[in-house]
Design a protein around this motif. Structure first.
Motif, mmCIF file in Angstrom:
data_model
loop_
_atom_site.group_PDB
_atom_site.id
_atom_site.type_symbol
_atom_site.label_atom_id
_atom_site.label_comp_id
_atom_site.label_asym_id
_atom_site.label_seq_id
_atom_site.Cartn_x
_atom_site.Cartn_y
_atom_site.Cartn_z
ATOM 1 N N SER A 107 19.720 -2.610 -10.737
ATOM 2 C CA SER A 107 18.501 -2.518 -10.708
ATOM 3 C C SER A 107 18.059 -1.106 -9.924
ATOM 4 N N ALA A 108 18.651 -0.622 -8.938
ATOM 5 C CA ALA A 108 18.519 0.311 -8.276
ATOM 6 C C ALA A 108 18.719 1.739 -9.398
ATOM 7 N N TYR A 109 19.590 1.582 -10.247
ATOM 8 C CA TYR A 109 19.735 2.732 -11.068
ATOM 9 C C TYR A 109 18.606 2.732 -12.067
ATOM 10 N N ILE A 110 18.025 1.864 -12.464
ATOM 11 C CA ILE A 110 16.613 1.810 -13.293
ATOM 12 C C ILE A 110 15.688 2.303 -12.437
ATOM 13 N N ALA A 111 15.729 2.023 -11.225
ATOM 14 C CA ALA A 111 14.292 2.465 -10.474
ATOM 15 C C ALA A 111 14.424 4.031 -10.262
ATOM 16 N N LYS A 112 15.410 4.523 -10.211
ATOM 17 C CA LYS A 112 15.650 6.010 -9.794
ATOM 18 C C LYS A 112 15.249 6.744 -11.169
ATOM 19 N N GLN A 113 15.204 6.162 -12.475
ATOM 20 C CA GLN A 113 15.219 7.066 -13.596
ATOM 21 C C GLN A 113 13.943 7.883 -13.871
ATOM 22 N N ASP A 114 12.749 7.355 -13.105
ATOM 23 C CA ASP A 114 11.690 8.133 -13.378
ATOM 24 C C ASP A 114 11.445 9.484 -12.510
ATOM 25 N N ASP A 115 12.364 9.504 -11.472
ATOM 26 C CA ASP A 115 12.562 10.633 -10.676
ATOM 27 C C ASP A 115 11.272 11.197 -10.105
ATOM 28 N N ASP A 116 10.233 10.223 -9.713
ATOM 29 C CA ASP A 116 8.998 10.739 -9.286
ATOM 30 C C ASP A 116 9.339 10.747 -7.688
ATOM 31 N N VAL A 117 10.130 9.615 -6.967
ATOM 32 C CA VAL A 117 10.189 9.499 -5.597
ATOM 33 C C VAL A 117 11.545 9.283 -5.086
ATOM 34 N N PRO A 118 12.160 9.554 -4.138
ATOM 35 C CA PRO A 118 13.736 9.272 -3.660
ATOM 36 C C PRO A 118 13.640 7.488 -3.722
ATOM 37 N N ILE A 119 14.781 6.995 -4.294
ATOM 38 C CA ILE A 119 15.158 5.625 -4.288
ATOM 39 C C ILE A 119 16.076 5.419 -3.321
ATOM 40 N N ILE A 120 16.189 4.430 -2.627
ATOM 41 C CA ILE A 120 17.452 3.980 -1.591
ATOM 42 C C ILE A 120 17.648 2.622 -2.049
ATOM 43 N N ASN A 121 18.838 2.529 -2.444
ATOM 44 C CA ASN A 121 19.327 1.089 -2.979
ATOM 45 C C ASN A 121 19.551 0.264 -1.700
ATOM 46 N N ALA A 122 18.863 -0.744 -1.283
ATOM 47 C CA ALA A 122 18.812 -1.687 -0.195
ATOM 48 C C ALA A 122 19.761 -2.827 -0.543
ATOM 49 N N GLY A 123 20.881 -2.950 -1.773
ATOM 50 C CA GLY A 123 21.376 -3.887 -2.107
ATOM 51 C C GLY A 123 20.790 -4.221 -3.606
ATOM 52 N N ASP A 124 21.861 -4.133 -4.371
ATOM 53 C CA ASP A 124 21.365 -4.654 -5.850
ATOM 54 C C ASP A 124 22.681 -5.810 -6.166
ATOM 55 N N GLY A 125 21.844 -7.229 -6.373
ATOM 56 C CA GLY A 125 22.805 -8.105 -6.435
ATOM 57 C C GLY A 125 24.127 -8.052 -5.630
ATOM 58 N N ALA A 126 25.305 -8.730 -6.386
ATOM 59 C CA ALA A 126 26.552 -8.709 -5.991
ATOM 60 C C ALA A 126 27.206 -7.198 -5.890
ATOM 61 N N HIS A 127 26.553 -6.202 -6.245
ATOM 62 C CA HIS A 127 26.974 -4.873 -6.746
ATOM 63 C C HIS A 127 27.300 -3.924 -5.604
ATOM 64 N N PHE A 128 26.258 -3.300 -5.115
ATOM 65 C CA PHE A 128 26.306 -2.357 -3.987
ATOM 66 C C PHE A 128 25.475 -2.628 -2.956
ATOM 67 N N HIS A 129 25.642 -1.873 -1.593
ATOM 68 C CA HIS A 129 24.948 -1.805 -0.607
ATOM 69 C C HIS A 129 25.101 -0.685 0.457
ATOM 70 N N PRO A 130 24.760 0.624 -0.234
ATOM 71 C CA PRO A 130 25.236 1.717 0.403
ATOM 72 C C PRO A 130 24.712 1.877 1.831
ATOM 73 N N THR A 131 23.480 1.254 2.285
ATOM 74 C CA THR A 131 23.024 1.820 3.400
ATOM 75 C C THR A 131 23.905 0.916 4.577
ATOM 76 N N GLN A 132 24.278 -0.276 4.106
ATOM 77 C CA GLN A 132 25.078 -1.079 5.189
ATOM 78 C C GLN A 132 26.189 -0.423 5.214
ATOM 79 N N THR A 133 26.678 0.519 4.287
ATOM 80 C CA THR A 133 27.928 1.085 4.526
ATOM 81 C C THR A 133 27.859 2.095 5.458
ATOM 82 N N LEU A 134 26.719 3.000 5.272
ATOM 83 C CA LEU A 134 26.390 3.968 6.104
ATOM 84 C C LEU A 134 26.484 3.416 7.816
ATOM 85 N N THR A 135 25.616 2.222 7.970
ATOM 86 C CA THR A 135 25.708 1.783 9.103
ATOM 87 C C THR A 135 27.197 1.336 9.582
#
Ligand code: NCD
Length: 362
Positions: A107-135
């Protein structure tokens, strides 16, 4: 415009800069109190969250910015049938940066497609959670001072645990990384992580059948809960066996400078008698989440030097269109008007660009 969809959207050097800023925020928080004055963060949480949403909000408020958002999909127009793309397009006009959590993979990939504003993925289903990894990386860095030559035990739900997937991606880039994986047989790593980030990168992995077996060897023990909400049949995950639980007694087997991490919430996989052990870092880790998210928000708004604001160019190479993704939880099968797209990945297979499922070319 930069987005953070996958932890690998950040270079190793950019992660280092974020960590440096976060550590500076911990030392001198007052310096950052006005950095995001007049900036707005939108937190769009279509799925439950305590730490991630509140740490994002606390991060923005501590930077002097403001926050709008919702928690739960029944609170947004999605419940009226609005597409995710439309929702994002509208909110992009109200905010300078968006943090979004959604139950649909990709879902986060879809959200970024308009490129109007930076999108941060805060978890997309069972796929990825990059900001937890930064933590996780900030806590590891504060404790170990390096990401190299670390042996990382990961225990619990490796299949649905999105924090596990992003952590493996991140650590697979550092030299000397080794993993010791401990999971019930039905909760092993999914194919897209195993093949792309372990096998193709030639990462050394050992499999242990209990946490006791792994403990003497690891520098970090990353515990996770069973992701009950992702199972079709809840009966499949009723009781977690003792093998996958950490107790104070078992901690006697670990090195003196080993660290126990957990993205939280914990259920029963770490008994409360571990909490007083100086090696139990999971509560501090949750607090580190705020500081690294402060650094990330600043980076996404172009305030951190050394952060490439051009981002990676999307290369339309080795792409095939129109082959339906077989993952029914992929955004390409849930939302309408999404172009099924697969791209050749590092493991030599074509994979869905949204959720990484392997796509059969023929
Ligand atoms: C994790 C998540 O949401 O994936 N929680 C979090 O963000 N700290 C882990 C979990 O829910 O088990």
């Amino acid at each position: 415009m930069r987005h953070l969809i996958n932890i690998l959207d950040l270079s190793v050097a950019e992660i280092e800069s974020l960590i440096e800023v976060a550590e500076n925020i911990i030392d001198c928080p007052d310096v950052y109190g006005n950095k995001c004055k007049n900036k707005i963060l939108a937190t769009l949480f279509f799925e439950p969250s305590t730490r991630t949403r509140l740490s994002f909000e606390s991060a923005m408020l501590s930077l002097g910015g403001q926050v709008i958002g919702f928690s739960g999909s029944d609170m947004s127009s999605i419940s009226k049938g609005e597409s995710l793309k439309d929702t994002i397009k509208i909110i992009a006009g109200y905010a300078d940066v968006i943090a979004m959590r959604h139950f649909v993979e990709g879902s986060a990939y879809i959200a970024k497609q308009d490129d109007d504003v930076p999108i941060i993925n805060a978890g997309d289903g069972a796929h990825f959670h990059p900001t937890q990894t930064l933590t996780d990386l900030l806590t590891i860095h504060r404790e170990k001072g390096t990401f190299e030559n670390l042996t990382i035990g990961i225990c619990g739900d490796l299949k649905y645990g999105r924090t596990v997937h992003s952590l493996i991606c991140a650590m697979s880039r550092y030299s000397g990384t080794k993993f010791v994986l401990v999971s019930p047989p039905n909760l092993n790593l999914p194919d897209f992580i195993q093949k792309q980030y372990i096998d193709a990168q030639h990462i050394e992995v050992k499999y242990a059948s209990s946490v006791e077996e792994a403990l003497p060897y690891v520098d970090i023990m990353y515990m996770t809960r069973i992701q009950r909400e992702r199972f079709e049949n809840v009966a499949e995950c009723e009781n977690l066996e003792e093998n996958y639980k950490l107790t104070a007694d078992k901690m006697k087997l670990a090195k003196d400078d080993m660290c126990v991490l957990h993205p939280l919430p914990r259920v029963d996989e770490i008994s409360v008698d571990v909490d007083d052990d100086k090696r139990a870092l999971y509560f501090r880790q949750a607090h580190d989440g705020k500081y690294i998210r402060m650094a990330l928000i600043m980076a996404m708004l172009g305030m951190i030097e050394g952060f490439d604001m051009q981002g990676d160019e999307e290369i339309e190479k080795d792409v095939i269109y129109g082959k339906k993704c077989t993952n029914l939880k992929c955004v390409s099968n849930v939302e309408t008007n999404i172009k099924h797209t697969a791209q050749l990945s590092e493991d030599g297979r074509y994979r869905c660009i949204y959720c990484d499922t392997e796509i059969n070319k023929v």
